[in-house]
Design a protein around this motif. Structure first.
Motif, PDB file in Angstrom:
ATOM      1  N   ALA A  15      36.009  33.819  48.203  1.00 12.09           N
ATOM      2  CA  ALA A  15      35.689  34.364  46.877  1.00 12.09           C
ATOM      3  C   ALA A  15      36.958  34.680  46.095  1.00 12.09           C
ATOM      4  O   ALA A  15      37.064  34.352  44.906  1.00 12.09           O
ATOM      5  CB  ALA A  15      34.828  35.621  47.018  1.00 12.09           C
ATOM      6  N   VAL A  16      37.938  35.283  46.752  1.00 14.26           N
ATOM      7  CA  VAL A  16      39.197  35.606  46.069  1.00 14.26           C
ATOM      8  C   VAL A  16      39.942  34.323  45.705  1.00 14.26           C
ATOM      9  O   VAL A  16      40.524  34.220  44.620  1.00 14.26           O
ATOM     10  CB  VAL A  16      40.063  36.560  46.928  1.00 14.26           C
ATOM     11  N   ALA A  17      39.904  33.320  46.575  1.00 20.81           N
ATOM     12  CA  ALA A  17      40.559  32.040  46.277  1.00 20.81           C
ATOM     13  C   ALA A  17      39.917  31.372  45.061  1.00 20.81           C
ATOM     14  O   ALA A  17      40.618  30.835  44.192  1.00 20.81           O
ATOM     15  CB  ALA A  17      40.508  31.118  47.488  1.00 20.81           C
ATOM     16  N   VAL A  18      38.590  31.399  44.967  1.00 22.72           N
ATOM     17  CA  VAL A  18      37.895  30.816  43.813  1.00 22.72           C
ATOM     18  C   VAL A  18      38.273  31.591  42.551  1.00 22.72           C
ATOM     19  O   VAL A  18      38.544  31.004  41.500  1.00 22.72           O
ATOM     20  CB  VAL A  18      36.369  30.800  44.034  1.00 22.72           C
ATOM     21  N   TRP A  19      38.307  32.917  42.650  1.00 23.18           N
ATOM     22  CA  TRP A  19      38.697  33.772  41.525  1.00 23.18           C
ATOM     23  C   TRP A  19      40.116  33.443  41.055  1.00 23.18           C
ATOM     24  O   TRP A  19      40.359  33.253  39.866  1.00 23.18           O
ATOM     25  CB  TRP A  19      38.575  35.223  41.926  1.00 23.18           C
ATOM     26  N   ASP A  24      43.904  30.816  37.326  1.00 26.04           N
ATOM     27  CA  ASP A  24      44.981  29.839  37.147  1.00 26.04           C
ATOM     28  C   ASP A  24      44.584  28.786  36.119  1.00 26.04           C
ATOM     29  O   ASP A  24      45.369  28.433  35.239  1.00 26.04           O
ATOM     30  CB  ASP A  24      45.323  29.195  38.491  1.00 26.04           C
ATOM     31  N   ALA A  25      43.344  28.299  36.216  1.00 24.55           N
ATOM     32  CA  ALA A  25      42.867  27.294  35.260  1.00 24.55           C
ATOM     33  C   ALA A  25      42.802  27.865  33.846  1.00 24.55           C
ATOM     34  O   ALA A  25      42.982  27.138  32.866  1.00 24.55           O
ATOM     35  CB  ALA A  25      41.496  26.773  35.689  1.00 24.55           C
ATOM     36  N   ALA A  26      42.551  29.172  33.740  1.00 26.83           N
ATOM     37  CA  ALA A  26      42.478  29.822  32.431  1.00 26.83           C
ATOM     38  C   ALA A  26      43.855  30.260  31.933  1.00 26.83           C
ATOM     39  O   ALA A  26      43.973  30.796  30.823  1.00 26.83           O
ATOM     40  CB  ALA A  26      41.555  31.033  32.506  1.00 26.83           C
ATOM     41  N   GLY A  27      44.881  30.071  32.765  1.00 29.04           N
ATOM     42  CA  GLY A  27      46.229  30.454  32.371  1.00 29.04           C
ATOM     43  C   GLY A  27      46.480  31.947  32.409  1.00 29.04           C
ATOM     44  O   GLY A  27      47.295  32.464  31.642  1.00 29.04           O
ATOM     45  N   ARG A  28      45.761  32.657  33.272  1.00 31.63           N
ATOM     46  CA  ARG A  28      45.883  34.114  33.379  1.00 31.63           C
ATOM     47  C   ARG A  28      46.516  34.471  34.715  1.00 31.63           C
ATOM     48  O   ARG A  28      46.220  33.866  35.738  1.00 31.63           O
ATOM     49  CB  ARG A  28      44.519  34.789  33.298  1.00 31.63           C
ATOM     50  N   ALA A  29      47.357  35.488  34.709  1.00 29.66           N
ATOM     51  CA  ALA A  29      47.929  36.015  35.948  1.00 29.66           C
ATOM     52  C   ALA A  29      46.930  36.985  36.569  1.00 29.66           C
ATOM     53  O   ALA A  29      46.212  37.690  35.856  1.00 29.66           O
ATOM     54  CB  ALA A  29      49.236  36.742  35.656  1.00 29.66           C
ATOM     55  N   TRP A  30      46.868  37.034  37.890  1.00 30.39           N
ATOM     56  CA  TRP A  30      45.881  37.876  38.577  1.00 30.39           C
ATOM     57  C   TRP A  30      46.041  39.341  38.206  1.00 30.39           C
ATOM     58  O   TRP A  30      45.061  40.071  38.114  1.00 30.39           O
ATOM     59  CB  TRP A  30      45.954  37.670  40.094  1.00 30.39           C
ATOM     60  N   HIS A  31      47.254  39.777  37.951  1.00 29.52           N
ATOM     61  CA  HIS A  31      47.486  41.190  37.666  1.00 29.52           C
ATOM     62  C   HIS A  31      47.210  41.540  36.210  1.00 29.52           C
ATOM     63  O   HIS A  31      47.215  42.712  35.842  1.00 29.52           O
ATOM     64  CB  HIS A  31      48.914  41.605  38.054  1.00 29.52           C
ATOM     65  N   ASP A  32      46.936  40.539  35.367  1.00 31.96           N
ATOM     66  CA  ASP A  32      46.587  40.773  33.965  1.00 31.96           C
ATOM     67  C   ASP A  32      45.101  40.567  33.694  1.00 31.96           C
ATOM     68  O   ASP A  32      44.661  40.660  32.544  1.00 31.96           O
ATOM     69  CB  ASP A  32      47.389  39.831  33.050  1.00 31.96           C
ATOM     70  N   GLU A  36      36.800  40.794  30.475  1.00 33.41           N
ATOM     71  CA  GLU A  36      36.399  39.538  29.831  1.00 33.41           C
ATOM     72  C   GLU A  36      36.602  38.348  30.766  1.00 33.41           C
ATOM     73  O   GLU A  36      35.804  37.414  30.773  1.00 33.41           O
ATOM     74  CB  GLU A  36      37.189  39.325  28.541  1.00 33.41           C
ATOM     75  N   ASP A  37      37.671  38.393  31.557  1.00 28.06           N
ATOM     76  CA  ASP A  37      37.900  37.329  32.537  1.00 28.06           C
ATOM     77  C   ASP A  37      36.787  37.325  33.585  1.00 28.06           C
ATOM     78  O   ASP A  37      36.317  36.265  34.001  1.00 28.06           O
ATOM     79  CB  ASP A  37      39.254  37.505  33.230  1.00 28.06           C
ATOM     80  N   PHE A  43      30.018  33.593  34.158  1.00 28.24           N
ATOM     81  CA  PHE A  43      29.399  32.499  33.406  1.00 28.24           C
ATOM     82  C   PHE A  43      29.754  31.155  34.038  1.00 28.24           C
ATOM     83  O   PHE A  43      28.885  30.304  34.247  1.00 28.24           O
ATOM     84  CB  PHE A  43      29.857  32.534  31.939  1.00 28.24           C
ATOM     85  N   TRP A  44      31.018  30.960  34.346  1.00 28.30           N
ATOM     86  CA  TRP A  44      31.464  29.686  34.922  1.00 28.30           C
ATOM     87  C   TRP A  44      30.799  29.427  36.271  1.00 28.30           C
ATOM     88  O   TRP A  44      30.347  28.312  36.538  1.00 28.30           O
ATOM     89  CB  TRP A  44      32.984  29.697  35.074  1.00 28.30           C
ATOM     90  N   ARG A  45      30.727  30.452  37.128  1.00 28.03           N
ATOM     91  CA  ARG A  45      30.147  30.256  38.463  1.00 28.03           C
ATOM     92  C   ARG A  45      28.661  29.915  38.399  1.00 28.03           C
ATOM     93  O   ARG A  45      28.170  29.120  39.190  1.00 28.03           O
ATOM     94  CB  ARG A  45      30.321  31.517  39.323  1.00 28.03           C
ATOM     95  N   MET A  46      27.920  30.506  37.458  1.00 26.79           N
ATOM     96  CA  MET A  46      26.468  30.361  37.447  1.00 26.79           C
ATOM     97  C   MET A  46      25.929  29.377  36.418  1.00 26.79           C
ATOM     98  O   MET A  46      24.919  28.737  36.669  1.00 26.79           O
ATOM     99  CB  MET A  46      25.810  31.721  37.178  1.00 26.79           C
TER     100      MET A  46
END
Length: 141
Positions: A15-19, A24-32, A36-37, A43-46
């Motif tokens: 689950a964390v790897a998919v997240w 990464d695909a959205a261009g966001r850093a995990w700590h940011d 909304e993400d 939405f993307w998963r379902m």
């Protein structure tokens, strides 16, 4: 996670790897990451047709639990806040409340699913759809 079973650890890691892949695909850093993400992830998963491996609400709920656990761990060590927002919802008993995820799926099938036997299904079709009474006669009106 030390006391969790191997299956739970594997499920949380996936689950964390998919997240993290989603971020990464959205261009966001995990700590940011923010709420909304998380909503976009749900939405993307379902729902998103761009995702060829959409999943059911129960899987997304499990994902949110794992992601939140990851951020609780990271928050303690790195001062990162948990982007998985929560809200209070009415509990199962009157006057009680419980916590739910803001971006959580609206419909999650209960693990205690009850199925109709063939006779019960036939009765449901006759009464519920065809408008017959319990003896199979048409009901006026």
């Amino acid at each position: 996670m030390r006391n969790a079973s191997a299956g739970t650890r594997r499920k949380y890691a996936f689950a964390v790897a998919v997240w993290l892949g989603f971020l990464d695909a959205a261009g966001r850093a995990w700590h940011d990451a923010n709420a909304e993400d998380v909503a976009g992830f749900t939405f993307w998963r379902m729902t998103d047709e761009a995702n060829v491996r959409r999943v059911a609400g129960g899987t997304v709920l499990d994902d949110l639990v794992a992601i939140s656990a990851f951020y609780r761990w990271a928050g303690f060590r790195f001062g990162v806040s948990d982007p998985v927002a929560r809200r209070q919802v009415p509990g199962p008993d009157p006057g009680t409340s419980t916590e739910s995820f803001e971006a959580g799926p609206h419909l999650v099938r209960s693990k205690d699913v009850k199925w109709l036997d063939p006779a019960g299904y036939a009765r449901w079709v006759d009464v519920g759809l065809r408008g017959l009474d319990l003896r199979g006669r048409e009901i006026d009106g």
